[in-house]
Enzyme design. Structure first.
Site, PDB file in Angstrom:
ATOM      1  CD  GLU A  73      -2.736   1.306   2.438  1.00  0.00           C
ATOM      2  OE1 GLU A  73      -2.740   0.382   3.285  1.00  0.00           O
ATOM      3  OE2 GLU A  73      -3.464   2.306   2.504  1.00  0.00           O
TER       4      GLU A  73
ATOM      5  NE  ARG B 285       3.857  -7.865  10.626  1.00  0.00           N
ATOM      6  CZ  ARG B 285       3.226  -7.216   9.627  1.00  0.00           C
ATOM      7  NH1 ARG B 285       2.298  -7.804   8.930  1.00  0.00           N
ATOM      8  NH2 ARG B 285       3.511  -5.974   9.357  1.00  0.00           N
TER       9      ARG B 285
ATOM     10  CE  LYS C 124       3.025   0.262   4.822  1.00  0.00           C
ATOM     11  NZ  LYS C 124       2.546  -0.022   3.475  1.00  0.00           N
TER      12      LYS C 124
END
Ligand code: ATP
Ligand code: MG
Length: 557
Positions: free
Chosen positions: A36, A261, A271
């Site tokens: 994104e 992850r 982020k």
């Protein structure tokens, strides 16, 4: 893969090989990396990039870069540019560059298909009511009164949502699945929401935007993705991913596979948190060498190969694990130890005068660029009567085992002569500002006769020195898991940056250009800062210390 090939190293590759062996997807392998564009890429993304592009390359497949640009409030073209640059810098080439927004029209069509099939409805419950109706892990959800709305009415309302007739939040489109499902994601998830807002690529064309879960599976299908690799938090979304594709006539039904992850100690990776650090000025930007973004790591001096090597070393697993920062540091240290040329830089200069060295004399000494790699050649390092050494390499009152210069003692200057400290000269404030020394002219590249000189120190000739600024970076946080704190900002390390602006560099460094990496003898690995360096002043960022001393003693000095 042929039969002689070794078993693939991780479970993702094993699944991919099983699929190609059984000719599922006709043996094709198509992956994608789907960021994104709401921030810069970080080292966690690098893990996903190496996996997606790596799998494609290893099994003769292809890999797309797809921007998941469905949240216009938070996204920007600048972030897209930064992401493209970082993926390329890491050494990967995408087959196609795509944007989820390119599929808005098709997605809308698929939503209509869902409505026609009785699989979606327009709901007027507010976000809060939807949450309330959803139930929880122990209680089933309740059905919205709008669930029974007729197909015609749903189609009409959905069209009017598109035409911008309603305020944000007036309606949503929801999948009609099962409000009693044990998987909360299946309790009639929202597929579209109204947002009367400008989109960076589609402008004002759309007044409603698709949600991630709806967009992602269909984008994958439209691109013919075979293996949709994502992180473990999407495991619970897989039934929805499959449900949506099963209701629709799509060209391909990709296999979603989830992996753990990357979580790295002493830093934050989301982020949202990185964005806070940037906007609140805790760091200088998304490319501050202390943040774990690709841009930050590049500016700190990490090589693309070291980041790829790190991702290979940590591997791909199904179980979340914390990785120590030392693992990342060791990879770049090994890389630079092998590949970075050597140079001398004095971080905190102390001037010495060699009284018995001829006044006008300058000798151009030839020092190897790399002690283990003669093929890297030599460089000229001028030696003169006044030099700088490191303040720390002299002690008036030496601590035990101190092997460097002391009053009346001797030390070897790297690649040059043995000197003796004869007298310590102070300024009017009582600070040491000069050491009067003598040298032994017989000791150039030779051991002195009859006595042992243990210490070797680095030095720079005063007359030839280049001025420099050196930035000593340390870990940004003082606790291993800042995300576990109430407010992660409370764990910021106040000493994460020391700026030394009186440094003296050997003259060969005058021609060093942005991004070049060096080992400064005895002090660490450094990289020329491409942004802040000028003709007048070279700025170097410390990439990593020479040895893994962190935790035992202070990492910085
Ligand atoms: P963040 O929480 O940092 O904002 P994200 O998951 O929202 O990350 P995306 O831009 O949606 O970021 O991620 C693109 C891809 O990178 C996704 O497939 C995601 O699973 C993967 N990814 C993100 N963070 C990590 C991580 N820490 N380790 C491995 N893969 C990651
Ligand atoms: Mg995300």
């Amino acid at each position: 893969m042929t039969e002689q090939d070794p078993t693939p190293v991780d479970f993702v590759r094993q699944e991919v090989v099983a699929d190609t062996d059984s000719s599922r997807y006709d043996g094709r392998v198509v992956t994608r990396f789907p960021p994104e564009p709401n921030g810069y890429l970080h080292i966690g993304h690098a893990k996903s990039i190496c996996l997606n592009f790596g799998v494609a390359a290893e099994y003769s497949g292809t890999c797309n870069l797809r921007f998941d640009d469905t949240n216009p409030e938070k996204e920007s073209v600048d972030y897209m540019k930064a992401i493209e640059r970082d993926v390329q810098w890491l050494g990967f080439e995408w087959t196609k560059l795509r944007h989820a927004s390119e599929y808005f029209e098709k997605l809308y069509g698929y939503a209509v298909e869902l409505i026609r099939g009785g699989n979606a409805y327009v709901d007027s419950l507010s976000a809060e009511q939807i949450r309330e109706y959803r139930g929880n892990l122990t209680e089933p959800g309740r059905e919205s009164p709008d669930r029974l709305r007729s197909m015609e009415e749903n189609l009409e309302l959905f069209r009017r949502m598109r035409d911008g007739e309603f305020e944000d939040g007036a309606y949503v489109l929801r999948a009609r699945i099962d409000m009693a499902s044990g998987n909360i994601n299946m309790r009639d998830p929202v597929l579209y929401r109204i947002r009367n807002i400008h989109h960076q690529r589609t402008g004002n064309l759309w007044n409603l935007y698709p949600m991630y879960d709806f967009t992602h599976c269909i984008s994958d299908a439209l691109e013919g993705i075979t293996h949709s690799l994502c992180t473990l938090e999407f495991e619970d979304h897989r039934p929805l991913y499959d449900w949506i594709l099963n209701q629709l006539d799509v060209p391909c039904h990709p296999q979603q596979i989830e992996f753990a992850r990357l979580s790295l100690e002493y830093t934050v990776m989301s982020k949202r948190k990185l964005n806070l650090l940037v906007t609140e000025g805790h760091v200088s930007g998304w490319d501050d060498p202390r943040v774990p973004t690709i841009a930050g790591l590049r500016r700190a001096g990490f090589t693309p190969a070291s980041i790829r090597g790190f991702c290979e070393r940590i591997g791909v697993t199904k179980k979340d694990a914390w990785i120590e920062m030392g693992v990342l540091e060791n990879v770049i240290r090994d890389d630079l130890n092998q590949n970075a040329p050597r140079a001398m830089a004095v971080l905190r200069p102390l001037k010495i005068l060699i009284e018995n060295y001829p006044e006008e004399q300058v000798e151009d000494l030839k020092l190897p660029n790399h002690p283990q790699k003669p093929e890297l050649g030599t460089r000229k390092v001028p030696f003169g009567r006044t030099l700088f050494i490191e303040q720390d390499d002299f002690a008036e009152v030496p601590p035990p085992k101190f092997k460097r210069l002391i009053p009346g003692g001797e030390v070897r200057l790297r690649g040059a002569y043995v000197i003796r400290c004869e007298e310590v000269i102070r300024d009017s404030n009582g600070e040491i500002n000069l050491l009067r020394c003598t040298y032994d002219a017989d000791t150039l590249g030779r051991k002195p006769e009859g006595r042992k000189v243990k210490g070797v120190v680095h030095w720079v000739s005063e007359q030839h020195a280049v001025d420099g600024e050196i930035r000593l970076y340390d870990r940004l946080f003082s606790v291993p898991n800042p995300e576990s704190m109430n407010d992660f900002r409370e764990a910021l390390n106040p000493d994460s940056l020391k700026v030394l602006d009186q440094c003296k560099l050997e003259p060969s460094l005058a021609k060093a250009v942005g991004g070049e990496r060096y080992q400064f003898e005895r002090t660490g690995y450094f990289c020329v800062d491409a942004i802040d360096s000028s003709e007048q002043k070279k700025v170097f960022n410390r990439t990593v210390t020479l040895r893994d001393s962190w935790g035992k003693t202070a990492r910085g000095r």
